[in-house]
Write a protein that holds these residues in place. Sequence first.
Motif, PDB file in Angstrom:
ATOM      1  N   VAL A   1       0.835  -1.210   0.000  1.00  0.00           N
ATOM      2  CA  VAL A   1       0.000   0.000   0.000  1.00  0.00           C
ATOM      3  C   VAL A   1       0.864   1.252   0.000  1.00  0.00           C
ATOM      4  CG1 VAL A   1      -1.571   1.389   1.415  1.00  0.00           C
ATOM      5  CG2 VAL A   1      -2.037  -1.045   1.053  1.00  0.00           C
ATOM      6  N   MET A   2       1.843   1.299   0.888  1.00  0.00           N
ATOM      7  CA  MET A   2       2.631   2.523   1.043  1.00  0.00           C
ATOM      8  C   MET A   2       3.653   2.704  -0.087  1.00  0.00           C
ATOM      9  SD  MET A   2       1.195   4.042   3.421  1.00  0.00           S
ATOM     10  CE  MET A   2       2.319   5.427   3.230  1.00  0.00           C
ATOM     11  N   ASP A   3       4.155   1.611  -0.641  1.00  0.00           N
ATOM     12  CA  ASP A   3       5.050   1.742  -1.793  1.00  0.00           C
ATOM     13  C   ASP A   3       4.316   2.374  -2.982  1.00  0.00           C
ATOM     14  OD1 ASP A   3       7.266   0.722  -0.527  1.00  0.00           O
ATOM     15  OD2 ASP A   3       7.181  -1.251  -1.480  1.00  0.00           O
ATOM     16  N   GLU A   4       3.010   2.131  -3.058  1.00  0.00           N
ATOM     17  CA  GLU A   4       2.211   2.637  -4.178  1.00  0.00           C
ATOM     18  C   GLU A   4       1.563   3.981  -3.861  1.00  0.00           C
ATOM     19  OE1 GLU A   4      -0.613  -0.434  -4.954  1.00  0.00           O
ATOM     20  OE2 GLU A   4       0.850  -1.779  -5.905  1.00  0.00           O
ATOM     21  N   ALA A   5       1.649   4.444  -2.615  1.00  0.00           N
ATOM     22  CA  ALA A   5       0.953   5.665  -2.206  1.00  0.00           C
ATOM     23  C   ALA A   5       1.603   6.904  -2.804  1.00  0.00           C
ATOM     24  CB  ALA A   5       0.920   5.765  -0.688  1.00  0.00           C
ATOM     25  N   PRO A   6       0.839   7.742  -3.489  1.00  0.00           N
ATOM     26  CA  PRO A   6       1.403   8.979  -4.050  1.00  0.00           C
ATOM     27  C   PRO A   6       1.902   9.900  -2.939  1.00  0.00           C
ATOM     28  CG  PRO A   6      -0.759   8.492  -5.006  1.00  0.00           C
ATOM     29  CD  PRO A   6      -0.581   7.570  -3.835  1.00  0.00           C
ATOM     30  N   GLY A   7       3.044  10.538  -3.187  1.00  0.00           N
ATOM     31  CA  GLY A   7       3.547  11.532  -2.249  1.00  0.00           C
ATOM     32  C   GLY A   7       4.338  10.971  -1.088  1.00  0.00           C
ATOM     33  N   PHE A   8       4.664   9.680  -1.131  1.00  0.00           N
ATOM     34  CA  PHE A   8       5.477   9.068  -0.078  1.00  0.00           C
ATOM     35  C   PHE A   8       6.683   8.366  -0.692  1.00  0.00           C
ATOM     36  CE2 PHE A   8       1.527   9.323   2.399  1.00  0.00           C
ATOM     37  CZ  PHE A   8       2.004   9.704   3.639  1.00  0.00           C
ATOM     38  N   GLU A   9       7.749   8.271   0.085  1.00  0.00           N
ATOM     39  CA  GLU A   9       8.893   7.466  -0.291  1.00  0.00           C
ATOM     40  C   GLU A   9       9.377   6.693   0.925  1.00  0.00           C
ATOM     41  OE1 GLU A   9      11.985  10.073  -1.603  1.00  0.00           O
ATOM     42  OE2 GLU A   9      12.385  10.875   0.415  1.00  0.00           O
ATOM     43  N   ARG A  10      10.029   5.588   0.687  1.00  0.00           N
ATOM     44  CA  ARG A  10      10.556   4.783   1.788  1.00  0.00           C
ATOM     45  C   ARG A  10      11.578   5.583   2.593  1.00  0.00           C
ATOM     46  NH1 ARG A  10      11.774  -1.524   0.105  1.00  0.00           N
ATOM     47  NH2 ARG A  10       9.628  -2.108  -0.484  1.00  0.00           N
ATOM     48  N   ASP A  11      11.500   5.457   3.902  1.00  0.00           N
ATOM     49  CA  ASP A  11      12.486   6.085   4.778  1.00  0.00           C
ATOM     50  C   ASP A  11      13.361   4.995   5.399  1.00  0.00           C
ATOM     51  OD1 ASP A  11      13.543   8.517   5.796  1.00  0.00           O
ATOM     52  OD2 ASP A  11      12.685   8.054   7.763  1.00  0.00           O
ATOM     53  N   PHE A  12      13.667   4.001   4.614  1.00  0.00           N
ATOM     54  CA  PHE A  12      14.501   2.880   5.059  1.00  0.00           C
ATOM     55  C   PHE A  12      15.118   2.218   3.848  1.00  0.00           C
ATOM     56  CE2 PHE A  12      10.265   1.250   4.300  1.00  0.00           C
ATOM     57  CZ  PHE A  12      10.449   0.027   3.679  1.00  0.00           C
ATOM     58  N   GLU A  13      16.146   1.432   4.101  1.00  0.00           N
ATOM     59  CA  GLU A  13      16.797   0.668   3.055  1.00  0.00           C
ATOM     60  C   GLU A  13      16.579  -0.815   3.315  1.00  0.00           C
ATOM     61  OE1 GLU A  13      20.877   1.778   2.954  1.00  0.00           O
ATOM     62  OE2 GLU A  13      20.479   3.865   2.355  1.00  0.00           O
ATOM     63  N   GLY A  14      16.600  -1.603   2.253  1.00  0.00           N
ATOM     64  CA  GLY A  14      16.399  -3.031   2.416  1.00  0.00           C
ATOM     65  C   GLY A  14      14.925  -3.398   2.432  1.00  0.00           C
ATOM     66  N   GLU A  15      14.642  -4.608   2.938  1.00  0.00           N
ATOM     67  CA  GLU A  15      13.259  -5.103   2.935  1.00  0.00           C
ATOM     68  C   GLU A  15      12.376  -4.409   3.949  1.00  0.00           C
ATOM     69  OE1 GLU A  15      11.885  -9.262   1.797  1.00  0.00           O
ATOM     70  OE2 GLU A  15      13.725  -9.627   2.946  1.00  0.00           O
ATOM     71  N   TRP A  16      12.932  -4.185   5.159  1.00  0.00           N
ATOM     72  CA  TRP A  16      12.145  -3.638   6.254  1.00  0.00           C
ATOM     73  C   TRP A  16      12.947  -2.559   6.965  1.00  0.00           C
ATOM     74  CZ3 TRP A  16       7.386  -5.383   5.742  1.00  0.00           C
ATOM     75  CH2 TRP A  16       7.190  -6.639   5.172  1.00  0.00           C
ATOM     76  N   ALA A  17      12.244  -1.678   7.627  1.00  0.00           N
ATOM     77  CA  ALA A  17      12.923  -0.652   8.414  1.00  0.00           C
ATOM     78  C   ALA A  17      13.518  -1.274   9.671  1.00  0.00           C
ATOM     79  CB  ALA A  17      11.936   0.451   8.787  1.00  0.00           C
ATOM     80  N   GLU A  18      14.578  -0.649  10.174  1.00  0.00           N
ATOM     81  CA  GLU A  18      15.101  -1.047  11.473  1.00  0.00           C
ATOM     82  C   GLU A  18      14.053  -0.754  12.541  1.00  0.00           C
ATOM     83  OE1 GLU A  18      18.048  -2.498  12.205  1.00  0.00           O
ATOM     84  OE2 GLU A  18      18.474  -2.609  10.056  1.00  0.00           O
ATOM     85  N   ARG A  19      14.106  -1.503  13.646  1.00  0.00           N
ATOM     86  CA  ARG A  19      13.154  -1.251  14.725  1.00  0.00           C
ATOM     87  C   ARG A  19      13.247   0.208  15.158  1.00  0.00           C
ATOM     88  NH1 ARG A  19      11.986  -0.922  20.052  1.00  0.00           N
ATOM     89  NH2 ARG A  19      10.295  -2.254  20.814  1.00  0.00           N
ATOM     90  N   PHE A  20      12.101   0.883  15.202  1.00  0.00           N
ATOM     91  CA  PHE A  20      12.079   2.289  15.590  1.00  0.00           C
ATOM     92  C   PHE A  20      12.579   2.405  17.020  1.00  0.00           C
ATOM     93  CE2 PHE A  20       9.186   5.842  17.214  1.00  0.00           C
ATOM     94  CZ  PHE A  20      10.123   6.829  16.919  1.00  0.00           C
ATOM     95  N   GLU A  21      13.684   3.133  17.194  1.00  0.00           N
ATOM     96  CA  GLU A  21      14.319   3.210  18.513  1.00  0.00           C
ATOM     97  C   GLU A  21      13.435   3.909  19.542  1.00  0.00           C
ATOM     98  OE1 GLU A  21      16.949   7.253  17.602  1.00  0.00           O
ATOM     99  OE2 GLU A  21      17.950   5.320  17.874  1.00  0.00           O
ATOM    100  N   GLY A  22      12.466   4.685  19.070  1.00  0.00           N
ATOM    101  CA  GLY A  22      11.576   5.378  19.998  1.00  0.00           C
ATOM    102  C   GLY A  22      10.398   4.552  20.444  1.00  0.00           C
ATOM    103  N   ARG A  23      10.303   3.304  19.991  1.00  0.00           N
ATOM    104  CA  ARG A  23       9.172   2.459  20.373  1.00  0.00           C
ATOM    105  C   ARG A  23       9.522   1.583  21.574  1.00  0.00           C
ATOM    106  NH1 ARG A  23       8.480  -0.826  16.142  1.00  0.00           N
ATOM    107  NH2 ARG A  23       8.826  -2.795  17.221  1.00  0.00           N
ATOM    108  N   VAL A  24       8.740   1.698  22.640  1.00  0.00           N
ATOM    109  CA  VAL A  24       8.985   0.878  23.820  1.00  0.00           C
ATOM    110  C   VAL A  24       8.397  -0.513  23.591  1.00  0.00           C
ATOM    111  CG1 VAL A  24       8.971   2.870  25.357  1.00  0.00           C
ATOM    112  CG2 VAL A  24       6.838   1.630  24.957  1.00  0.00           C
ATOM    113  N   LEU A  25       8.852  -1.465  24.379  1.00  0.00           N
ATOM    114  CA  LEU A  25       8.376  -2.834  24.255  1.00  0.00           C
ATOM    115  C   LEU A  25       7.051  -2.960  24.999  1.00  0.00           C
ATOM    116  CD1 LEU A  25       9.471  -5.417  22.920  1.00  0.00           C
ATOM    117  CD2 LEU A  25      10.373  -6.098  25.146  1.00  0.00           C
TER     118      LEU A  25
END
Length: 245
Positions: free
Chosen positions: A199-223
């Motif tokens: 969905v997001m790869d096809e969404a107009p006006g957005f680009e990936r903010d990560f490299e590779g298959e998946w983003a690194e775990r967001f460091e600001g997200r608590v467990l």
Amino acid sequence: MTEQPGKTFDPSTFRDKPVSFVRRSGRMTDSQVRAWEESREAFLIEIEHGPAATSVAAGVTGDPAEIFGRDAELIVEVGSGQGHQIIAAATAHPEKNFLAVEVFRAGLARTVIRAADAGLTNLRLAEVNAPELLEHYLPEGSVSEIWVFFPDPWKKAKHHKRRLISADFARIAHRALQPGGVLRLGTDWQNYADHMRVVMDEAPGFERDFEGEWAERFEGRVLTAFENKGIAKGRDIRDLAYRRI
């Protein structure tokens, strides 16, 4: 649906788009009821509802600078649950404003308790459907980040149409985000992660903010409990991040 005596059935009062929640009733403890009654005014934004439950009434808007009493970077969490994530973030970043969007009142009450205990002044809560808040209530380009962590995956194929992350939600997020703003996503369901990425790869006006298959775990997200549950069941946690261009 059966009409109630004295009321006329109006199809416009029922939503035809996925919402950001599953409406649940939750029994609050006595302490949560007290916290809700005593402290909610310090945190809860009173947003007039439309005819549908937790909808935003037509024409109702809000100014973040007035809501928080200052101009600052605004981060919105969709489906804040019991507030673990957003309380931690608001505590760690007093220079930023945080808005938790949730309709499960017992979860909001727990968030109020934690926010009051922490003495937070940079956190507000909204008891409304998140897409409506992002599309109609907040000004265009007013949000720096939108977080959607562990939304309901609607596991059955026949229910996939109910998933929050869709082309329409991408459009709404694009409207709310400022140029350069980021939509952060996280899930422990591989099928939903694949869906989000398509969905997001096809969404107009957005680009990936990560490299590779998946983003690194967001460091600001608590467990949180949701993530721990997924890990305990052996699921891979998938992060995605898309920047508004």
